[in-house]
Write a protein that holds these residues in place. Sequence first.
Motif, PDB file in Angstrom:
ATOM      1  N   ASP A 123      -7.210 -41.380  -1.878  1.00 29.18           N
ATOM      2  CA  ASP A 123      -7.125 -42.463  -2.861  1.00 29.18           C
ATOM      3  C   ASP A 123      -7.968 -43.673  -2.481  1.00 29.18           C
ATOM      4  OD1 ASP A 123      -5.441 -40.977  -4.408  1.00 29.18           O
ATOM      5  OD2 ASP A 123      -3.592 -41.911  -3.693  1.00 29.18           O
ATOM      6  N   GLY A 124      -8.580 -43.648  -1.311  1.00 26.59           N
ATOM      7  CA  GLY A 124      -9.474 -44.729  -0.919  1.00 26.59           C
ATOM      8  C   GLY A 124      -8.816 -45.904  -0.242  1.00 26.59           C
ATOM      9  N   TYR A 125      -7.546 -45.778   0.127  1.00 27.37           N
ATOM     10  CA  TYR A 125      -6.887 -46.884   0.823  1.00 27.37           C
ATOM     11  C   TYR A 125      -7.313 -46.961   2.287  1.00 27.37           C
ATOM     12  CZ  TYR A 125      -3.700 -47.509  -3.127  1.00 27.37           C
ATOM     13  OH  TYR A 125      -3.174 -47.759  -4.363  1.00 27.37           O
ATOM     14  N   LEU A 126      -7.586 -45.829   2.897  1.00 28.59           N
ATOM     15  CA  LEU A 126      -7.928 -45.776   4.314  1.00 28.59           C
ATOM     16  C   LEU A 126      -9.097 -44.822   4.518  1.00 28.59           C
ATOM     17  CD1 LEU A 126      -4.300 -45.382   5.740  1.00 28.59           C
ATOM     18  CD2 LEU A 126      -5.653 -47.481   5.794  1.00 28.59           C
ATOM     19  N   THR A 127      -9.652 -44.872   5.699  1.00 25.28           N
ATOM     20  CA  THR A 127     -10.645 -43.883   6.106  1.00 25.28           C
ATOM     21  C   THR A 127      -9.979 -42.870   7.030  1.00 25.28           C
ATOM     22  OG1 THR A 127     -11.345 -45.143   8.051  1.00 25.28           O
ATOM     23  CG2 THR A 127     -12.455 -45.627   5.959  1.00 25.28           C
ATOM     24  N   ALA A 128     -10.657 -41.773   7.281  1.00 27.55           N
ATOM     25  CA  ALA A 128     -10.077 -40.730   8.129  1.00 27.55           C
ATOM     26  C   ALA A 128      -9.775 -41.249   9.529  1.00 27.55           C
ATOM     27  CB  ALA A 128     -11.028 -39.534   8.194  1.00 27.55           C
ATOM     28  N   ALA A 129     -10.588 -42.180  10.012  1.00 28.98           N
ATOM     29  CA  ALA A 129     -10.366 -42.718  11.357  1.00 28.98           C
ATOM     30  C   ALA A 129      -9.162 -43.645  11.418  1.00 28.98           C
ATOM     31  CB  ALA A 129     -11.617 -43.460  11.827  1.00 28.98           C
ATOM     32  N   ASP A 130      -8.676 -44.112  10.262  1.00 28.90           N
ATOM     33  CA  ASP A 130      -7.559 -45.059  10.243  1.00 28.90           C
ATOM     34  C   ASP A 130      -6.197 -44.375  10.217  1.00 28.90           C
ATOM     35  OD1 ASP A 130      -9.363 -47.164  10.174  1.00 28.90           O
ATOM     36  OD2 ASP A 130      -9.463 -47.161   7.982  1.00 28.90           O
ATOM     37  N   SER A 131      -6.144 -43.061  10.082  1.00 24.45           N
ATOM     38  CA  SER A 131      -4.864 -42.364   9.940  1.00 24.45           C
ATOM     39  C   SER A 131      -4.139 -42.289  11.281  1.00 24.45           C
ATOM     40  CB  SER A 131      -5.090 -40.948   9.406  1.00 24.45           C
ATOM     41  OG  SER A 131      -3.896 -40.198   9.472  1.00 24.45           O
ATOM     42  N   PRO A 132      -2.966 -42.920  11.413  1.00 22.48           N
ATOM     43  CA  PRO A 132      -2.226 -42.820  12.679  1.00 22.48           C
ATOM     44  C   PRO A 132      -1.562 -41.459  12.853  1.00 22.48           C
ATOM     45  CG  PRO A 132      -0.969 -44.095  11.090  1.00 22.48           C
ATOM     46  CD  PRO A 132      -2.292 -43.805  10.441  1.00 22.48           C
ATOM     47  N   ALA A 133      -1.254 -40.770  11.750  1.00 23.79           N
ATOM     48  CA  ALA A 133      -0.566 -39.477  11.851  1.00 23.79           C
ATOM     49  C   ALA A 133      -1.445 -38.425  12.507  1.00 23.79           C
ATOM     50  CB  ALA A 133      -0.133 -39.010  10.461  1.00 23.79           C
ATOM     51  N   HIS A 134      -2.748 -38.517  12.302  1.00 16.82           N
ATOM     52  CA  HIS A 134      -3.650 -37.520  12.878  1.00 16.82           C
ATOM     53  C   HIS A 134      -3.960 -37.797  14.342  1.00 16.82           C
ATOM     54  CE1 HIS A 134      -4.215 -36.819   8.569  1.00 16.82           C
ATOM     55  NE2 HIS A 134      -4.654 -35.624   8.893  1.00 16.82           N
ATOM     56  N   ARG A 135      -3.456 -38.908  14.863  1.00 15.85           N
ATOM     57  CA  ARG A 135      -3.641 -39.196  16.282  1.00 15.85           C
ATOM     58  C   ARG A 135      -2.427 -38.791  17.114  1.00 15.85           C
ATOM     59  NH1 ARG A 135      -6.049 -44.012  14.078  1.00 15.85           N
ATOM     60  NH2 ARG A 135      -4.178 -45.250  14.519  1.00 15.85           N
ATOM     61  N   VAL A 136      -1.421 -38.213  16.461  1.00 16.70           N
ATOM     62  CA  VAL A 136      -0.223 -37.731  17.157  1.00 16.70           C
ATOM     63  C   VAL A 136      -0.272 -36.207  17.177  1.00 16.70           C
ATOM     64  CG1 VAL A 136       2.293 -37.703  17.198  1.00 16.70           C
ATOM     65  CG2 VAL A 136       1.079 -39.732  16.377  1.00 16.70           C
ATOM     66  N   ALA A 137      -0.170 -35.619  18.350  1.00 19.82           N
ATOM     67  CA  ALA A 137      -0.240 -34.160  18.487  1.00 19.82           C
ATOM     68  C   ALA A 137       1.087 -33.527  18.077  1.00 19.82           C
ATOM     69  CB  ALA A 137      -0.577 -33.779  19.925  1.00 19.82           C
ATOM     70  N   LYS A 138       0.996 -32.378  17.419  1.00 20.73           N
ATOM     71  CA  LYS A 138       2.201 -31.632  17.060  1.00 20.73           C
ATOM     72  C   LYS A 138       2.786 -30.961  18.303  1.00 20.73           C
ATOM     73  CE  LYS A 138       1.064 -30.384  12.277  1.00 20.73           C
ATOM     74  NZ  LYS A 138       0.887 -29.246  11.338  1.00 20.73           N
ATOM     75  N   PRO A 139       4.104 -30.742  18.331  1.00 23.01           N
ATOM     76  CA  PRO A 139       4.695 -30.003  19.457  1.00 23.01           C
ATOM     77  C   PRO A 139       4.130 -28.588  19.526  1.00 23.01           C
ATOM     78  CG  PRO A 139       6.395 -31.096  18.148  1.00 23.01           C
ATOM     79  CD  PRO A 139       5.123 -31.215  17.377  1.00 23.01           C
ATOM     80  N   ARG A 140       3.948 -28.093  20.719  1.00 23.89           N
ATOM     81  CA  ARG A 140       3.418 -26.744  20.893  1.00 23.89           C
ATOM     82  C   ARG A 140       4.429 -25.718  20.407  1.00 23.89           C
ATOM     83  NH1 ARG A 140       3.808 -22.785  24.703  1.00 23.89           N
ATOM     84  NH2 ARG A 140       5.209 -24.099  25.940  1.00 23.89           N
ATOM     85  N   ARG A 141       3.945 -24.760  19.635  1.00 23.51           N
ATOM     86  CA  ARG A 141       4.833 -23.730  19.103  1.00 23.51           C
ATOM     87  C   ARG A 141       5.177 -22.711  20.184  1.00 23.51           C
ATOM     88  NH1 ARG A 141       3.526 -21.815  12.917  1.00 23.51           N
ATOM     89  NH2 ARG A 141       3.942 -23.818  11.909  1.00 23.51           N
ATOM     90  N   LEU A 142       6.444 -22.319  20.211  1.00 19.01           N
ATOM     91  CA  LEU A 142       6.888 -21.289  21.142  1.00 19.01           C
ATOM     92  C   LEU A 142       6.652 -19.908  20.533  1.00 19.01           C
ATOM     93  CD1 LEU A 142      10.265 -22.889  22.292  1.00 19.01           C
ATOM     94  CD2 LEU A 142       8.043 -22.997  23.429  1.00 19.01           C
ATOM     95  N   PRO A 143       6.592 -18.868  21.363  1.00 16.92           N
ATOM     96  CA  PRO A 143       6.385 -17.515  20.828  1.00 16.92           C
ATOM     97  C   PRO A 143       7.483 -17.140  19.832  1.00 16.92           C
ATOM     98  CG  PRO A 143       6.080 -17.538  23.207  1.00 16.92           C
ATOM     99  CD  PRO A 143       6.614 -18.886  22.839  1.00 16.92           C
TER     100      PRO A 143
END
Length: 417
Positions: A123-143
Amino acid sequence: MPADPSRILTARQMLAHLGLTPADLVAHPDSSGRTMPTVAEYVPRVAAAASPGTRRTYGTYWNRMTAELGHLRLDEVTASDIEALMRQVTATARTRRMGRQGRHAGEHVIAAARAVYRRAIADGYLTAADSPAHRVAKPRRLPNPRRALTPGELQDISLVARTSGSDVILDALLLRLHTETACRRGGALALRLVDLDTRHALVRLTEKGGTLRWQPITPILAERLQEHAQARGAVLPTDRLLRYRNGQPISSRRYDHLWRRIGECLPWVAAQGISTHWLRHTTLTWVERHFGYGVARAYAGHTDRRGPATTTYIKADLHAVATALAAMTGEPHPTRRCATALKGAAVAAGLRTFWARGGTTTGRICGQRERPAGSPHSAGRRWLHSKLLCGGPRPGHLLPGYSEELRHQAGGCVSRG
């Protein structure tokens, strides 16, 4: 850090050139009227633009995000805020028998936050570099603990399903449908009368992502499904196929009730958390072991392009899937018979070429390597028969006595439903 005097002078000169003063900028902070929304204001927009499946998966986490971070503007949320929310949701996740200590809940928090910020970027509110959610790693998946069931385990589950409960016909059809097609629960629940082709023994599955595919089933299962639907009130082409005894379409609760009942009779089912998806693992594992990865991929209905580039060249068609089904169940399939007839025509053409050459194997016949000329007719016939007409050892059936069991389960009992 003090501002550069030269830049201040340049700014004043530009304002003077435009006929503006600093007071004008303060009075009109944003001439377009577009302000940065808060999380509470923006999440409903994201939910409105999301698909029903996405709302069902992320709705709970969007509500938590709104409750904890709703007062902040999108550009005020930090990576630490989202990670703290992930830790909180992980710690308070509901404990289940097959739970992973909230790891999946934490993963969904990150995915839900990323969905919000992807929409904000679009929507043009932010740039890709401004996203804080993409700077947090997801927990590693277990088998994944799921595995393929053994034929004995599958037989025990089928026996309990068809000898207990209030609607054994429906339960038996559900287990057979999932075992034959390896479909997901959503695919079975979405089946309509128009999705059943009894002439060619096919069902049209609509599964996650809106994917559509025709999946072979045994002719006897196709007949029983049609009888089941007609006996329980399915008339219009768009009517649901699988129904309760009162004529209402089934829901996902039927699966919950079925596996709870099976777990009460077979404690190891409850202890391992076996569910309908284990049937998918069972069928696809058997197909992969006997017919290879390409056929198993087509059998599963996987259409994504992720993975090795080789998957582009090993795609299997409907005939290959029908062949795997026929080998697994021991029941011939109409689609496979058509393919066999075409193969027989090719073999017959090879025979005519063979005898036109005097019964010798000089030259190439159907792609086989050249043989020495002058071989006796009997030897040539034996060689051609062994190479072209005789297949390899037939794979063992995953469902021994399948047709007899299905006839016993559904034959003559549909009218009582």
